[in-house]
Structures are given as C-alpha cells and as structure tokens.
Design a protein around this motif. Structure first.
Motif, mmCIF file in Angstrom:
data_model
loop_
_atom_site.group_PDB
_atom_site.id
_atom_site.type_symbol
_atom_site.label_atom_id
_atom_site.label_comp_id
_atom_site.label_asym_id
_atom_site.label_seq_id
_atom_site.Cartn_x
_atom_site.Cartn_y
_atom_site.Cartn_z
ATOM 1 N N ALA A 263 0.820 -1.206 0.000
ATOM 2 C CA ALA A 263 0.000 0.000 0.000
ATOM 3 C C ALA A 263 0.858 1.262 0.000
ATOM 4 O O ALA A 263 0.335 2.371 -0.042
ATOM 5 N N THR A 264 2.205 1.077 0.078
ATOM 6 C CA THR A 264 3.091 2.246 0.063
ATOM 7 C C THR A 264 3.156 2.830 -1.354
ATOM 8 O O THR A 264 3.401 2.093 -2.297
ATOM 9 N N PRO A 265 2.930 4.132 -1.497
ATOM 10 C CA PRO A 265 2.997 4.718 -2.843
ATOM 11 C C PRO A 265 4.387 4.556 -3.454
ATOM 12 O O PRO A 265 5.392 4.656 -2.738
ATOM 13 N N ARG A 266 4.463 4.283 -4.760
ATOM 14 C CA ARG A 266 5.748 4.118 -5.462
ATOM 15 C C ARG A 266 6.675 5.304 -5.222
ATOM 16 O O ARG A 266 7.884 5.163 -5.115
ATOM 17 N N GLY A 267 6.080 6.495 -5.187
ATOM 18 C CA GLY A 267 6.860 7.717 -5.033
ATOM 19 C C GLY A 267 7.751 7.705 -3.804
ATOM 20 O O GLY A 267 8.806 8.336 -3.782
ATOM 21 N N GLN A 268 7.371 6.954 -2.776
ATOM 22 C CA GLN A 268 8.172 6.888 -1.554
ATOM 23 C C GLN A 268 9.537 6.274 -1.836
ATOM 24 O O GLN A 268 10.549 6.685 -1.282
ATOM 25 N N PHE A 269 9.548 5.221 -2.702
ATOM 26 C CA PHE A 269 10.818 4.584 -3.055
ATOM 27 C C PHE A 269 11.691 5.569 -3.828
ATOM 28 O O PHE A 269 12.883 5.690 -3.606
ATOM 29 N N GLU A 270 11.052 6.286 -4.770
ATOM 30 C CA GLU A 270 11.793 7.256 -5.581
ATOM 31 C C GLU A 270 12.321 8.386 -4.704
ATOM 32 O O GLU A 270 13.458 8.832 -4.865
ATOM 33 N N ALA A 271 11.487 8.830 -3.768
ATOM 34 C CA ALA A 271 11.907 9.895 -2.861
ATOM 35 C C ALA A 271 13.124 9.450 -2.064
ATOM 36 O O ALA A 271 14.095 10.201 -1.892
ATOM 37 N N LEU B 175 17.182 10.879 -2.207
ATOM 38 C CA LEU B 175 17.954 11.356 -1.052
ATOM 39 C C LEU B 175 19.246 10.559 -0.911
ATOM 40 O O LEU B 175 19.876 10.575 0.128
ATOM 41 N N ALA B 176 19.588 9.792 -1.956
ATOM 42 C CA ALA B 176 20.799 8.973 -1.984
ATOM 43 C C ALA B 176 20.785 7.866 -0.942
ATOM 44 O O ALA B 176 21.824 7.408 -0.487
ATOM 45 N N GLU C 233 18.166 1.099 3.037
ATOM 46 C CA GLU C 233 17.858 2.247 3.917
ATOM 47 C C GLU C 233 16.456 2.784 3.635
ATOM 48 O O GLU C 233 15.724 3.144 4.558
ATOM 49 N N THR C 234 16.108 2.854 2.332
ATOM 50 C CA THR C 234 14.775 3.318 1.979
ATOM 51 C C THR C 234 13.723 2.409 2.608
ATOM 52 O O THR C 234 12.752 2.868 3.198
ATOM 53 N N PHE C 235 13.972 1.079 2.485
ATOM 54 C CA PHE C 235 13.013 0.127 3.060
ATOM 55 C C PHE C 235 12.865 0.348 4.559
ATOM 56 O O PHE C 235 11.766 0.463 5.081
ATOM 57 N N ARG C 236 14.023 0.437 5.222
ATOM 58 C CA ARG C 236 14.025 0.511 6.678
ATOM 59 C C ARG C 236 13.352 1.793 7.194
ATOM 60 O O ARG C 236 12.540 1.746 8.092
ATOM 61 N N HIS C 237 13.727 2.948 6.595
ATOM 62 C CA HIS C 237 13.256 4.212 7.169
ATOM 63 C C HIS C 237 11.982 4.742 6.532
ATOM 64 O O HIS C 237 11.152 5.348 7.205
#
Lengths: 219, 223
Positions: free
Chosen positions: B115-123, B127-128, B133-137
């Motif tokens: 249910a997480t929007p795709r944009g969250q991964f891109e965001a 942020l490098a 790290e993206t998954f975790r935070h």
C-alpha cells in the motif's frame, strides 16, 4: 513388529479425512445460520440486542476454541446430558464460527453506502424490507471472499476436536503414529492433507476478492 | 441438576494457575517479538528481496497458513526428532508459535508494504538512500503503522491458539486447567476460570499492543 507401508498410513489418514470434511461442513453451515442471527442482532435498533450480540462475539473471539470445546464437552455433562465427542465438537465449532461470521458480515453490511439505507427508507420500506431488497444483495457481494477465506479457519479449527476424542484427521494422525512409530512421515502427511483441503479455499478466496473488486471498480 | 458449583477450592491450586499464566505470557512475548521479526524479514523478501528466495518464503507462508497449528506443533515436537533435532516442550512450543506468527504477519506486513505509494521509493532514492535504507526508514515504519491493528489482532489470535501447547505437555494455562480437572474432577469450574483468565489476557494484550503502537509510531503530523 509389523511393517507399515506409506500407503497403509495414507489410506487410514484419508479415511479419517471424511470426518474432518463432514465436521467442517456442519460447523460452517450451522455457524452461518447462527452468524446470520447474530448479524441481525448486531445491527438491530434496540441497544440491548446490539450489546448482547457484541458480548457474545467478544466472548467467543476472546477465548481459546480449545476452552470452548472443553466447556461444551465437560460442562454439558454436568446437566446430566451424556455428551458424545461429536456433539460437543459440532456445538462448540458452530457457536465459535458464528461469532466470526457474524462479525465479518457486519463489516460487509456496514460497507454498504449509508445513502442506500436512507434511499430505501424514503421509499417507505420497513427495516426487514430494506435488508432483504437493498442492503443484503449488495453486502453479500462484498461478503463472498472473506466468507470463503474464513472456511479455511473452520477446517483448521476441526483439528482441535481431536483433543476431546473426536476421531478425525488429527486424531487419526496420533493413533497411526502410535502404531507405526513414524511421526515424521505421519504428521507430514497429515499436514499435506490439511493443505490439500485448505489451499484451494484460500486461493479461491483471493481470486474472488480480485474479481469482485475489479468488477466494483468498473461501475 | 444437583451439581453444586464451588470455586473456593481453586485457591488451593493457585500456584499452578499462576505458573500456567506465566508460561502463556512468556510464550506470547517471545512469539510476538521473534514472530513479527520473522514476518518483517519474509515480507521484505516477498516485496523486494532476492528472487531465488521468494518462492521459498511463499511456500513457507502458504504451508503454514493452510495447516492447523496443532499439526505444526506435533510435527515439530514429535516429527523433528527423527531428523536428530530433539526439542523440549517449551522450545517446541516457542518455535511453533514463532513459525506460525511469522507466516501470518508476513502476509499482513506485505499488504502494508504494497500500500506504500511508489513515489516513496523514488523519494528515498533521490535522497541517496540505498534500497535497504529506503526500506528501513521510508517504507517499513509507515507500513507497520498502517497494519498495526491487524497485526495486533493476529498476535491475540496466536495467544489464544497457544492453548494447544498443553497437548505436548508444555505447562501453560490450559495445562494447569487440565491438571486441576484431573485432580478434582471439577471440570466445569476449572475450565470456566481459565477461560475467564484467557479473556482477561486477550483484553490486556490488545491494550498493551495499542500502547506499544502509540509509543513506537510518532503521531502523524497534522496536514
């Protein structure tokens, strides 16, 4: 010592599977009937009826099924009733399944848009007519997938009736283990038979959910 | 009916009851922490993990979700010793509960991740942050927050299901009830009291989980 082939083991387990299937059907159908009654209580206009159904559901969802089985099995005996294991098993499973089905269906009825109640009331329909002609036909569509999904819980729930001595698949597993001293094979096969019963139900529940949701989106 | 209900004699057995409650609580505490951790790992595999691991995790989840807990417990306790893995009752009960909750919570957490929007991964990437790290935070914490009520219900269901560990002689609350029943033949009272204790435990556990949820998830900023 007598040697048992895997086929001997499997055949005996499959014979006992009949009782698992029969008990599941009885519990599911009986639970559905009582669950429907609970649903009507749960959405009734009288507050006392609503809380009665709520307490019933909380009691049966908040205590272990095993305890409910024990109380049905040993408790009824106190009233001078001779309780065979199948009767206690069927009764406890019906009452337990009813609590879950009643709650699942309440969610489905509440998912029907509020305006539908108002629209049907404005046509001068009584409470029962509203349910019969407007609300239930829509709620039933939403209810199909979770109801099929819950049937998996019922099949798995019947395993506990082995503990009060009803001879179904799990009990047969224990008996066959004691005869063959091959717990790894026997319980592995028992698990596979349960899987063969439950997995098609799980899958069809998922498929139905996808299908009905897609249909819904096209409106 | 000429049966007289008496509950007073139960006080005689309170050490057994208290011990039973303690073991049931220990089982669910260990089961919940380790089971949810396993569930998070499996959900990560199914959503973003290496592709060779995906079918293994999928098979584990389907197998556990479609077989009774009692049979899983029997397989672990009676079946695994044939492979040379001897466990005592409590270890077997703990492992069975972890394995069971792991599979259920995997599905629940995966639903939250999906249910997480795709944009969250891109965001996160912008942020490098690495994928992990993206998954975790960015993904995991909001996902857990979303599905916390469903996860709490599942933990309560597993706690109630733990009653069957008495069948391999793990000395939980049900074991205490069975013990009292076999000593006194007062089945109705013994099971009635333990049922009430289970109900109280279920209510307390639900509140405790709600409190934990409130602590670990910061309240969402007002929009």
């Amino acid at each position: 010592m007598i040697e048992f082939t895997t086929w001997d083991i499997l055949r005996n387990l499959l014979l006992a599977t009949r009782w698992t299937i029969l008990l599941s059907l009885v519990s599911f159908v009986g639970g559905g009937v009582v669950g429907l009654a609970l649903l009507f209580l749960r959405i009734s206009k009288r507050k006392s009826l609503r809380s009665l159904a709520k307490y019933y559901i909380e009691l049966f969802q908040g205590t272990p099924l095993l305890m409910q089985l024990f109380i049905a099995f040993f408790g009824l005996g106190l009233f001078g009733i001779d309780v065979p294991a199948w009767l206690a098993a069927g009764l406890a499973l019906i009452l337990w399944a009813a609590a879950f089905l009643g709650e699942i269906w309440r969610g489905c009825v509440e998912a029907v848009a509020k305006g539908q109640w108002e629209a049907s009331a404005s046509l001068g329909m009584g409470r029962l007519q509203q349910m019969r002609y407007v609300i239930l036909p829509q709620a039933m569509r939403i209810a199909v997938a979770p109801t099929v999904g819950f049937s998996v819980q019922v099949v798995k729930g019947t395993a506990l009736t082995s503990i009060i001595g009803f001879v179904e698949l799990s009990k047969a597993g224990t008996v066959v283990t004691n005869a063959t001293f091959q717990p790894f094979t026997v319980y592995g096969l028992v698990a596979l038979i349960y899987f063969a019963l439950c997995w098609p139900l799980s899958k069809s529940s998922q498929v139905l959910e996808r299908k009905l949701n897609v249909a819904h989106r096209n409106h | 009916m000429n049966y007289q209900f008496e509950f007073g004699w139960l006080f005689e057995y309170y050490p057994q009851i208290v011990k039973g409650i303690a073991i049931t609580v220990e089982l669910i505490a260990v089961g919940a922490v380790a089971g949810i951790s396993l569930g998070i790992f499996c959900a990560w595999v199914r959503a973003l993990g290496p592709s060779w691991l995906k079918p293994i995790v999928a098979a584990y989840v389907e197998l556990i979700r479609n077989t009774p807990f009692l049979i899983q417990l029997f397989f672990i306790f009676f079946g695994l010793p044939s492979l040379g893995l001897q466990l005592d009752e409590l270890q077997a009960a703990n492992i069975a509960m972890i394995v069971n909750l792991g599979a259920y919570s995997c599905e629940i957490i995966r639903a939250g991740i999906q249910a997480t929007p795709r944009g969250q991964f891109e965001a996160g990437a912008s942020l490098a942050m690495t994928r992990f790290e993206t998954f975790r935070h960015v993904v995991l914490v909001p996902s857990l927050q979303r599905i916390w009520p469903a996860l709490s219900s599942q933990v309560v269901i597993v706690m109630l299901g733990s009653a069957v560990v008495s069948q391999i002689a793990a000395e939980d609350l049900t074991f205490a009830a069975n013990f009292i029943q076999s000593r006194t033949f007062r089945a109705f009272e013994a099971y009635m009291v333990s049922t009430i204790v289970y109900l109280a435990l279920a209510i307390l556990l639900r509140q405790a989980l709600a409190a934990v949820g409130g602590l670990i998830f910061p309240r969402r900023a007002a929009r």
